[in-house]
Design an enzyme around this catalytic site. Structure first.
Site, PDB file in Angstrom:
ATOM      1  N   GLU A 191     -10.236   7.000   4.319  1.00 54.11           N
ATOM      2  CA  GLU A 191      -9.226   6.385   5.185  1.00 54.11           C
ATOM      3  C   GLU A 191      -9.262   6.981   6.594  1.00 54.11           C
ATOM      4  OE1 GLU A 191      -5.543   4.870   3.332  1.00 54.11           O
ATOM      5  OE2 GLU A 191      -6.064   6.190   1.660  1.00 54.11           O
TER       6      GLU A 191
ATOM      7  N   ASP B  42       0.855  -1.185   0.000  1.00 57.29           N
ATOM      8  CA  ASP B  42       0.000   0.000   0.000  1.00 57.29           C
ATOM      9  C   ASP B  42       0.892   1.237   0.000  1.00 57.29           C
ATOM     10  OD1 ASP B  42      -2.254   1.593   0.010  1.00 57.29           O
ATOM     11  OD2 ASP B  42      -3.221   0.523   1.659  1.00 57.29           O
TER      12      ASP B  42
END
Length: 829
Positions: A525, A327
């Site tokens: 997020e 990521d």
């Protein structure tokens, strides 16, 4: 038990690969006892693809010809803002991504041809004979297509996963995947960073809306279906109409303590394997070719360093033979690693570094580490083999350039694509209340449509929409899309009724009924993490609006836009009908299809949605999951009324809110300090003094309500001694996630005259000179958090400080964190 043809082929391919001088996954190395896994607890998967011996032999031949530098280039994935086509050629780069908020030439309104021309230039560089020892190894292009091709103007935007989970329709997910793949293909891209198959178990998590359900059964059903939609199946697998899918984020991202994004999961290995891993089995069984590792930790060990799970479980036990992508800069969070150096993650099983910014330094360090033996050559060649295997399977090795592919530049956001999204909206709506049978609304009624979300496509689309956070979009960003108000107006006007838009709920002629649309404003997020499940990211005026309409005798339907179940009992009590619409995307007509009756007065479509997440009865009621002890939700998992099964919702208990929150990362704006932050005056050699909204002085510093700007704090330094002002909360702030390159400090100031001495901005004990940035008049500047090199971002108190020894007169108008969308230079750099 006899071996299947796929297993025989796999073994033969392995032998051929070894003979060609390359190995598959290296043998497990000793691990800390605390991280030992028990293979019998983990499910096995079986990809329908299997290893092709001829393909594996061809890959082995290519690897044998590659230089060390060419191999390292294949396992790096920079982001377009930090790499040029020439650098792709010179560093042999294997893949590129465009992150959220990244566009051709920085233009959010870029046309399809702008996208394909940009991608074409990078692709051409990757096949330049100078790129890979005269071998043709085209790059792959990835994008976060998480609810449609959401980075591209005019794309079809589907409901976010939380709404799709309420639809309980795997076939719908296949069709959504197919539409998404077609629109990704139209821009010349190969790879979608989707689906997210986390099982969200704590709704405080800012990514709850990216999860289909708290129930692993739904996630498992959907994971396979969406992968099949994106990649195709059987004869259509990864053909010209499909793209690579990415199962993410492996593993435990939905079960972290306190619902903290990028946090630590303390669940047992058995729960991790049965709940968190449920979707990965069906994704691999459906042929998923890539898996993204999670930022999160399990029992204190970051997933990017967890060889037991990445290699021993995912690659060996589950038999995953595709590639593991990291990521965004997540490797830098591993103790002992930096953005530019992390052999730990690579040796643990990450095959491709997602390294947007510091990729050149990482490239050099990896070459050095392979030469020293710190990274075994077998590990590098295994990763390269996996990259090439995925490229061969996806046809990338033989495909023509992006501009020459048959599906490039095909229209996106077409009526047939939008029809699928409209259907998805209808299926995902959940009816929580319908007293007095207010719904469906007769089509010839006069309807007042109110609330911040009524005519706000950005709000109904949520995060990951044309930017990472999705909070900077206006009407111009959604050509072809339909707001909820527009969908309602079109439906009623077609039947002789009328609809009036009034965001604040005011009217001159009393309406027959009002529809109030409110809820959370966009976030993504960790910027969506909360301390509870109250309505933080939104307009708290919704309750007053509903009360006002009720007091005037207007029957009212409330529509909640949210990325999680929320405590909104007061709003539910004030409304006659209440609909959880989650984040429906671009097709507002889908709401009208269900809320507005046909000309015959009968429903055109009934409510089909059933909660895939349990609904709380208190703001602090999380985690709240079906099957847990003392399960006591306001609306249970699976709840959902319909026209066919009417019921009366009684008055719900209400809890008085004691804390008001705003969007995460906002510290001061419009005259108010948010999220527990406040202002302190810090004179040299004396104790700090808190500013409470009234004039206060401490040494050389004075703070008072603004005079030029009444929503500002007026700050003056008289220049007689040093001093500073700070913004701080009662407890230290953790900005470790924001400091990974994604966020910047943003300050808006009105300065009376340039400072007479140097001015320092201090974050985490690290000072940067900002005096040269200050001038008389309006000032706005943004500084990336990584500029404060050496700061301990895990525990910062105060959050930031402004210091000077000179005279300074200014208004503080706004202080927050903002998304880093471009390469911004550091002060004094």
């Amino acid at each position: 038990m006899a071996s299947s043809p796929a297993r025989i082929a796999s073994r033969l391919a392995l032998v051929l690969a070894l003979c060609a001088g390359s190995a598959h996954a290296e043998a497990p190395t000793p691990r800390p006892a605390a991280m030992a896994v028990h293979p019998e607890l983990w499910p096995q998967a079986r990809s329908p693809i299997g290893l092709d011996p001829a393909m594996e032999a061809k890959i082995g031949t290519i690897i044998a010809k590659m230089t060390l530098e060419e191999k390292v280039g294949q396992v790096l994935q920079p982001e377009i803002r930090w790499i040029t086509p020439d650098e792709v050629r010179d560093y042999h780069i294997g893949s590129i991504e465009n992150g959220g908020g990244s566009f051709p030439q920085g233009n959010k309104h870029a046309a399809l041809k702008d996208w394909t021309d940009m991608i074409q230039s990078y692709w051409q560089a990757s096949v330049d004979p100078r790129a890979n020892h005269a071998m043709r190894i085209p790059l792959m292009w990835a994008s976060d297509a998480v609810h449609g091709h959401n980075n591209v103007l005019g794309a079809t935007l589907f409901p976010h996963n939380i709404g799709l989970g309420a639809a309980h329709d795997p076939d719908l997910l296949r069709r959504i995947g197919a539409v998404t793949a077609a629109e990704v293909r139209s821009t010349g891209m190969d790879w979608a960073f989707a689906p997210t198959i986390a099982v969200a178990r704590n709704d405080r998590w800012g990514r709850t809306y990216e999860s289909y359900s708290e129930d692993p059964k739904i996630v498992s059903q959907y994971a396979g279906a969406i992968v099949e939609g994106l990649e195709g199946k059987g004869a259509t697998f990864l053909d010209k109409d499909h793209v690579l899918a990415t199962a993410k984020h492996f593993l435990g991202d939905g079960s972290t303590d306190n619902g903290r994004d990028q946090g630590n999961s303390m669940v047992s290995e058995q729960e991790l394997s049965k709940v968190d891993a449920a979707g990965y089995v069906s994704a691999i069984d459906a042929g998923a070719q890539t898996v993204m590792a999670s930022y999160s930790s399990w029992h204190g060990v970051k997933m990017h360093e967890n060889k037991a799970l990445l290699t021993d479980v995912l690659k060996m036990r589950m038999g995953f033979d595709g590639l593991i992508i990291g990521d965004w800069n997540a490797h830098s969070q591993i103790p002992g690693c930096t953005l530019s150096d992390c052999s730990i993650a690579f040796n643990a099983g990450v095959d491709v570094f997602n390294v947007p910014t510091d990729w050149k330094a990482l490239y050099g360090n990896m070459i050095r580490e392979v030469r020293s033996g710190e990274i075994p050559m077998t590990r590098l060649e295994d990763a390269v083999r996996r990259v090439l295997r995925v490229k061969f399977r996806a046809g990338i090795m033989d495909e023509p350039s992006p501009n020459e592919r048959p599906n490039t530049l095909k229209p996106i956001g077409t009526p047939d694509h939008r029809a699928v999204a409209r259907e998805a909206v209808r299926e995902s709506l959940v009816l929580l209340k319908n007293n007095h049978a207010l719904l469906p609304i007769r089509p010839n009624a006069h309807i007042l449509v109110a609330g911040e979300g009524a005519d706000n496509i950005a709000m109904q689309a949520g995060g990951w929409t044309l930017s990472w956070q999705g909070n900077d979009n206006g009407p111009a960003e959604f050509p072809g899309a339909t707001s909820l108000y527009t969908g309602i107006r079109q439906a009623v006007e077609a039947a002789g009724g009328s609809a009036t838009l009034s965001p604040d709920g005011t009217f001159t002629t009393k309406p027959d009924v009002a529809i109030v649309v409110f809820g959370e404003t966009p976030y993504a997020e960790y910027m969506g993490d909360q301390t509870d499940v109250a309505l933080h990211h939104g307009n708290n005026e919704s309750l007053a609006l509903l009360k006002s309409l009720k007091a005037r005798g207007v029957p009212t339907v409330a529509v909640l836009l949210s990325g999680r179940p929320l405590y909104v009992n007061p709003q539910i009590n004030q409304a006659d009908a209440f609909v959880a619409a989650f984040l429906p995307g671009s097709e507002g007509e889908g709401l009208a299809d269900v809320l507005i009756a046909g000309k015959d007065g009968k429903p055109r479509h009934d409510f089909r949605g059933k909660l895939s997440f349990s609904w709380p009865r208190r703001p602090d009621q999380t985690p709240l999951n079906v099957g847990q002890p003392n399960y006591d939700p306001q609306f249970a998992y699976g709840f959902g009324l319909s026209y066919a099964t009417p019921a009366r919702t009684p008055l719900l208990p209400e809890v008085v809110a004691t804390v008001n929150y705003g969007d995460r990362g906002v510290y001061f704006t419009k005259g108010t300090f948010w999220n527990g932050y406040g202002l302190k005056l810090e004179p040299a050699g004396a104790a700090p003094i808190s500013y409470t909204g009234k004039q206060a002085s401490a040494g050389a510093i004075t703070a008072a309500p603004g005079t030029r700007d009444r929503q500002a704090v007026h700050l003056t330094w008289n220049g007689k001694s040093a001093g500073g002002i700070s913004i701080a909360a009662a407890t230290p702030s953790d900005l470790s996630r924001e400091a990974n390159g994604s966020m910047m400090v943003s300050l808006t100031l009105d300065v009376a005259q340039a400072p007479s001495a140097p001015v320092q901005l201090v974050v985490g004990g690290i000072s940067l000179p900002i005096g040269p940035m200050l001038h008389a008049g309006a000032n706005h500047f943004e500084i990336p958090l990584p500029c404060f090199k050496g700061a301990d971002f895990n525990s910062i108190s105060p959050l930031l400080t402004l210091r000077t020894e000179g005279s300074l007169d200014m208004d503080l108008q706004d202080a927050r964190l903002v998304e880093n969308k471009a390469a911004v230079a550091c002060p004094g750099g």
